[in-house]
Write a protein that holds these residues in place. Structure first.
Motif, PDB file in Angstrom:
ATOM      1  N   ASP A  93      22.707 -46.625  15.917  1.00  0.00           N
ATOM      2  CA  ASP A  93      21.837 -45.643  16.563  1.00  0.00           C
ATOM      3  C   ASP A  93      22.307 -45.436  18.004  1.00  0.00           C
ATOM      4  O   ASP A  93      22.754 -46.379  18.659  1.00  0.00           O
ATOM      5  CB  ASP A  93      20.393 -46.134  16.580  1.00  0.00           C
ATOM      6  CG  ASP A  93      19.773 -46.171  15.189  1.00  0.00           C
ATOM      7  OD1 ASP A  93      20.185 -45.365  14.334  1.00  0.00           O
ATOM      8  OD2 ASP A  93      18.880 -47.003  14.966  1.00  0.00           O
ATOM      9  N   LYS A  95      22.357 -45.257  21.937  1.00  0.00           N
ATOM     10  CA  LYS A  95      21.682 -46.014  22.998  1.00  0.00           C
ATOM     11  C   LYS A  95      22.142 -45.434  24.339  1.00  0.00           C
ATOM     12  O   LYS A  95      23.301 -45.055  24.473  1.00  0.00           O
ATOM     13  CB  LYS A  95      22.058 -47.490  22.930  1.00  0.00           C
ATOM     14  CG  LYS A  95      21.585 -48.182  21.672  1.00  0.00           C
ATOM     15  CD  LYS A  95      22.154 -49.590  21.589  1.00  0.00           C
ATOM     16  CE  LYS A  95      21.881 -50.244  20.265  1.00  0.00           C
ATOM     17  NZ  LYS A  95      22.436 -49.545  19.117  1.00  0.00           N
ATOM     18  N   GLU A 102      17.145 -42.521  28.911  1.00  0.00           N
ATOM     19  CA  GLU A 102      16.306 -42.293  27.739  1.00  0.00           C
ATOM     20  C   GLU A 102      16.975 -41.272  26.831  1.00  0.00           C
ATOM     21  O   GLU A 102      17.644 -40.353  27.302  1.00  0.00           O
ATOM     22  CB  GLU A 102      14.922 -41.780  28.161  1.00  0.00           C
ATOM     23  CG  GLU A 102      13.934 -41.666  27.010  1.00  0.00           C
ATOM     24  CD  GLU A 102      12.556 -41.203  27.449  1.00  0.00           C
ATOM     25  OE1 GLU A 102      11.828 -40.684  26.580  1.00  0.00           O
ATOM     26  OE2 GLU A 102      12.209 -41.341  28.630  1.00  0.00           O
TER      27      GLU A 102
END
Length: 144
Positions: A93, A95, A102
């Motif tokens: 995923d 990061k 974010e």
């Protein structure tokens, strides 16, 4: 210096969603959202630069799919080109490893819920026709 430097932005699409990245630096860009990416190095192909930048910034293994038509001016001598991209099987995923604090996966209905950098707005709009999603009847053009 008259030579244009290309910055590639990645319209990373996954499960009908687009990845947006919130800048953490420099101060004048911090807190605003962008398509992740970076500068094309001398001798580097733009699609290869995008794959490299997404690996460095997000820690993901991707494939550039297609160039989004258009080119958007940034501060001189930079211009933004956007490519759609997809995560490859086995990629982790994303990061926020560099330059971001974010990440958000946005659906078509959420596309304007983040405060995009001004220079990314036309690029995001140009990406919309390339966004394959099962969502029907969304209002992705409702930018205020």
């Amino acid at each position: 210096m008259d030579e244009t430097i290309v910055v590639v932005g990645g319209a990373l699409l996954h499960d009908g969603r687009l990845l947006a990245a919130r800048r953490s630096a420099p101060p004048e860009l911090a807190g605003r959202w962008e398509l992740p990416g970076g500068k094309v190095e001398p001798g580097e192909a733009p699609d290869a630069a995008l794959v490299r930048e997404l690996r460095e910034e997000l820690g993901v293994v991707t494939e550039a799919v297609e160039r989004v038509p258009g080119e958007w001016p940034l501060r001189m001598p930079y211009v933004l080109q956007v490519w759609t991209a997809r995560l490859l099987p086995g990629s982790g995923d994303p990061k926020p490893l560099e330059d971001h604090d974010e990440l958000r996966w946005l659906t078509p209905d959420e596309i304007w819920d983040v405060d995009w950098l001004d220079q990314d707005v036309p690029a995001v709009k140009a990406t919309l026709p390339h966004w394959t999603t099962a969502s029907a009847g969304h209002d992705a053009d409702r930018r205020p």
